[in-house]
Scaffold this motif. Sequence first.
Motif, PDB file in Angstrom:
ATOM      1  N   PHE A 160     -20.773  53.717  96.416  1.00 36.89           N
ATOM      2  CA  PHE A 160     -19.982  52.861  95.543  1.00 36.89           C
ATOM      3  C   PHE A 160     -20.442  51.409  95.682  1.00 36.89           C
ATOM      4  O   PHE A 160     -20.640  50.713  94.685  1.00 36.89           O
ATOM      5  N   THR A 161     -20.640  50.978  96.915  1.00 38.64           N
ATOM      6  CA  THR A 161     -21.122  49.618  97.159  1.00 38.64           C
ATOM      7  C   THR A 161     -22.485  49.411  96.512  1.00 38.64           C
ATOM      8  O   THR A 161     -22.744  48.377  95.898  1.00 38.64           O
ATOM      9  N   MET A 162     -23.362  50.414  96.644  1.00 42.92           N
ATOM     10  CA  MET A 162     -24.688  50.321  96.059  1.00 42.92           C
ATOM     11  C   MET A 162     -24.612  50.167  94.548  1.00 42.92           C
ATOM     12  O   MET A 162     -25.341  49.374  93.960  1.00 42.92           O
ATOM     13  N   SER A 163     -23.734  50.928  93.914  1.00 46.10           N
ATOM     14  CA  SER A 163     -23.656  50.853  92.450  1.00 46.10           C
ATOM     15  C   SER A 163     -23.061  49.507  92.030  1.00 46.10           C
ATOM     16  O   SER A 163     -23.450  48.940  91.007  1.00 46.10           O
ATOM     17  N   LEU A 164     -22.141  48.978  92.843  1.00 47.12           N
ATOM     18  CA  LEU A 164     -21.619  47.638  92.564  1.00 47.12           C
ATOM     19  C   LEU A 164     -22.738  46.606  92.651  1.00 47.12           C
ATOM     20  O   LEU A 164     -22.847  45.710  91.823  1.00 47.12           O
ATOM     21  N   MET A 165     -23.579  46.771  93.668  1.00 48.55           N
ATOM     22  CA  MET A 165     -24.690  45.838  93.860  1.00 48.55           C
ATOM     23  C   MET A 165     -25.652  45.888  92.675  1.00 48.55           C
ATOM     24  O   MET A 165     -26.175  44.868  92.251  1.00 48.55           O
TER      25      MET A 165
ATOM     26  N   LEU B 132     -22.120  35.366  91.755  1.00 45.30           N
ATOM     27  CA  LEU B 132     -22.827  36.648  91.852  1.00 45.30           C
ATOM     28  C   LEU B 132     -23.645  36.730  93.135  1.00 45.30           C
ATOM     29  O   LEU B 132     -23.669  37.774  93.798  1.00 45.30           O
ATOM     30  N   VAL B 133     -24.312  35.625  93.485  1.00 42.89           N
ATOM     31  CA  VAL B 133     -25.100  35.612  94.718  1.00 42.89           C
ATOM     32  C   VAL B 133     -24.184  35.836  95.919  1.00 42.89           C
ATOM     33  O   VAL B 133     -24.507  36.599  96.827  1.00 42.89           O
ATOM     34  N   GLY B 134     -23.010  35.197  95.899  1.00 40.96           N
ATOM     35  CA  GLY B 134     -22.027  35.383  96.965  1.00 40.96           C
ATOM     36  C   GLY B 134     -21.567  36.832  97.047  1.00 40.96           C
ATOM     37  O   GLY B 134     -21.492  37.407  98.129  1.00 40.96           O
ATOM     38  N   ASN B 135     -21.294  37.426  95.896  1.00 35.46           N
ATOM     39  CA  ASN B 135     -20.885  38.831  95.855  1.00 35.46           C
ATOM     40  C   ASN B 135     -21.962  39.738  96.420  1.00 35.46           C
ATOM     41  O   ASN B 135     -21.686  40.665  97.169  1.00 35.46           O
ATOM     42  N   MET B 136     -23.206  39.457  96.020  1.00 31.22           N
ATOM     43  CA  MET B 136     -24.333  40.273  96.473  1.00 31.22           C
ATOM     44  C   MET B 136     -24.450  40.231  97.991  1.00 31.22           C
ATOM     45  O   MET B 136     -24.699  41.233  98.633  1.00 31.22           O
ATOM     46  N   ARG B 137     -24.303  39.011  98.546  1.00 31.25           N
ATOM     47  CA  ARG B 137     -24.415  38.859  99.990  1.00 31.25           C
ATOM     48  C   ARG B 137     -23.318  39.665 100.675  1.00 31.25           C
ATOM     49  O   ARG B 137     -23.562  40.407 101.613  1.00 31.25           O
ATOM     50  N   TYR B 138     -22.112  39.540 100.138  1.00 31.68           N
ATOM     51  CA  TYR B 138     -20.980  40.253 100.704  1.00 31.68           C
ATOM     52  C   TYR B 138     -21.210  41.766 100.630  1.00 31.68           C
ATOM     53  O   TYR B 138     -20.996  42.481 101.603  1.00 31.68           O
TER      54      TYR B 138
ATOM     55  N   SER C  41     -23.162  47.510 107.078  1.00 27.74           N
ATOM     56  CA  SER C  41     -22.230  47.946 108.124  1.00 27.74           C
ATOM     57  C   SER C  41     -21.774  49.374 107.847  1.00 27.74           C
ATOM     58  O   SER C  41     -21.548  50.151 108.767  1.00 27.74           O
ATOM     59  N   GLN C  42     -21.683  49.735 106.570  1.00 27.55           N
ATOM     60  CA  GLN C  42     -21.335  51.121 106.246  1.00 27.55           C
ATOM     61  C   GLN C  42     -22.422  52.063 106.710  1.00 27.55           C
ATOM     62  O   GLN C  42     -22.143  53.131 107.251  1.00 27.55           O
ATOM     63  N   SER C  43     -23.677  51.681 106.500  1.00 28.78           N
ATOM     64  CA  SER C  43     -24.757  52.582 106.873  1.00 28.78           C
ATOM     65  C   SER C  43     -24.873  52.652 108.401  1.00 28.78           C
ATOM     66  O   SER C  43     -25.224  53.684 108.954  1.00 28.78           O
ATOM     67  N   GLU C  44     -24.553  51.549 109.089  1.00 31.59           N
ATOM     68  CA  GLU C  44     -24.543  51.595 110.552  1.00 31.59           C
ATOM     69  C   GLU C  44     -23.448  52.533 111.054  1.00 31.59           C
ATOM     70  O   GLU C  44     -23.660  53.307 111.971  1.00 31.59           O
TER      71      GLU C  44
END
Length: 124
Positions: A61-66, A20-26, A33-36
């Motif tokens: 979508f990424t935010m909701s996954l996080m 989970l920590v690895g997923n969160m970092r990813y 990078s999306q927001s950039e």
Amino acid sequence: MKKEELESFRSELLSLRQRLVGNMRYLSEAAQSQSEENGNMRGGAPLHPAETGSDNFEQEFTMSLMENENRALEMVEHALKRIEEGTYGTCESCGERIPKARLKAIPFTSLCVKCAEAHEKGEA
Ligand SMILES: [Zn+2]
């Protein structure tokens, strides 16, 4: 619960936490990078306005996954704490023992099936 069983649940939870920590970092890198990218588009003249929308969607979508990962991580941390306290494997709501089959399926659960169902109904 036997010590060996508790240990096997603990190592299960630890590897789950690592994942989970690895997923969160990813995901947080992806969100950044999306927001950039979105920022760059806003700064310059967007050549493809339609794509800007889809990027925002991607970021959401990424935010909701996080959020989901973060919630799971909290539950895993909580379960690890309960192992330390010696309360792991008992239902937090009714104090009944949680069946091992359920713990094997969802090692970070803190409720028995009955209470989890009642909880879900209550929330809905
Ligand atoms: Zn219960």
